[in-house]
Scaffold this motif. Structure first.
Motif, short mmCIF file in Angstrom:
data_model
loop_
_atom_site.label_atom_id
_atom_site.label_comp_id
_atom_site.label_asym_id
_atom_site.label_seq_id
_atom_site.Cartn_x
_atom_site.Cartn_y
_atom_site.Cartn_z
N LEU A 1 5.52 14.25 -10.91
CA LEU A 1 6.28 14.29 -12.16
C LEU A 1 5.46 14.90 -13.28
O LEU A 1 5.94 15.76 -14.02
CB LEU A 1 6.75 12.89 -12.55
N SER A 2 4.21 14.46 -13.43
CA SER A 2 3.38 15.02 -14.50
C SER A 2 3.11 16.50 -14.28
O SER A 2 3.11 17.29 -15.22
CB SER A 2 2.07 14.24 -14.64
N GLY A 3 2.90 16.90 -13.04
CA GLY A 3 2.71 18.32 -12.75
C GLY A 3 3.95 19.14 -13.05
O GLY A 3 3.86 20.26 -13.57
N ILE B 1 -1.34 13.76 -1.59
CA ILE B 1 -0.62 14.13 -2.81
C ILE B 1 -1.42 13.76 -4.04
O ILE B 1 -0.93 13.84 -5.12
CB ILE B 1 0.76 13.46 -2.88
N THR B 2 -2.64 13.33 -3.86
CA THR B 2 -3.45 12.95 -5.00
C THR B 2 -4.29 14.11 -5.47
O THR B 2 -4.63 15.00 -4.70
CB THR B 2 -4.39 11.78 -4.64
N VAL C 1 4.21 5.65 -5.46
CA VAL C 1 4.28 5.67 -6.93
C VAL C 1 3.22 6.60 -7.49
O VAL C 1 3.48 7.38 -8.42
CB VAL C 1 4.14 4.24 -7.50
N LYS C 2 2.02 6.54 -6.95
CA LYS C 2 0.94 7.40 -7.41
C LYS C 2 1.28 8.87 -7.17
O LYS C 2 1.12 9.71 -8.05
CB LYS C 2 -0.35 7.03 -6.69
N GLY C 3 1.79 9.18 -5.98
CA GLY C 3 2.17 10.55 -5.67
C GLY C 3 3.32 11.04 -6.51
O GLY C 3 3.33 12.17 -6.99
N ILE D 1 0.84 -1.20 0.00
CA ILE D 1 0.00 0.00 0.00
C ILE D 1 0.87 1.25 0.00
O ILE D 1 0.60 2.21 -0.73
CB ILE D 1 -0.96 -0.02 1.21
N SER D 2 1.93 1.24 0.80
CA SER D 2 2.84 2.39 0.86
C SER D 2 3.53 2.62 -0.47
O SER D 2 3.68 3.76 -0.92
CB SER D 2 3.88 2.18 1.96
#
Length: 160
Positions: free
Chosen positions: A20-22, A156-157, A13-15, A7-8
């Motif tokens: 990165l995309s931002g 961070i989502t 990875v999602k954050g 989960i961590s």
């Protein structure tokens, strides 16, 4: 135990991918804006813009008072200890401090733009650009603080 690690890792990875995309989108927008500014201004106007943004950036950095560095640590520390009331108190205190320091710094730049422009930068053309960018300082300081608070909460989502 491995479920917690999974989960961590997924959250990290999602954050990271969101950040990165931002960052990529931000860099592309910055390049596009700079191209537009360079093509539509003279050398003197571009120099005035660059100097005024540099002055505003330095003053905004000073106006953060380091709050954005400490608030992320203390919010996450309090939340880790299940002291959410203290984390909320620290968050609101940081917002108030940032709002006051950013506003005062922006007002000081606005009212002392002529003095700063003539005394230190030796150019009367910088008064107007300095006054214009002075309005960005409170927003920059608040953005830094809110970003740090969100990091402290682990948020961070994006929510679209």
């Amino acid at each position: 135990m491995s479920e917690i690690i999974d989960i961590s890792i997924k959250k990290a990875v999602k954050g990271t991918s969101l950040i990165l995309s931002g960052t990529v989108v931000s860099a592309l927008l910055l390049i596009a804006i700079k191209i537009l500014i360079v093509r539509n201004t003279t050398k003197e106007e571009l120099g005035a813009y660059t100097l005024s943004v540099a002055v505003a950036s330095v003053l905004a950095f000073i106006a953060t008072l380091g709050v954005h560095e400490g608030i992320a640590r203390y919010v996450s520390l309090f939340l880790g200890r299940n002291q959410s009331d203290d984390a909320d108190f620290m968050s609101w205190a940081a917002i108030r401090i940032s709002l006051v320091s950013g506003s005062i710094t922006g007002l000081l730049l606005y009212f002392f733009a002529d003095f700063l422009s003539l005394s230190f930068l030796r150019s009367a053309e910088l008064v107007r650009p300095l006054r214009i960018v002075s309005f960005s300082i409170p927003f920059f300081v608040m953005a830094q603080t809110l970003n740090a608070i969100l990091r402290g909460h682990g948020i961070i989502t994006s929510k679209v």
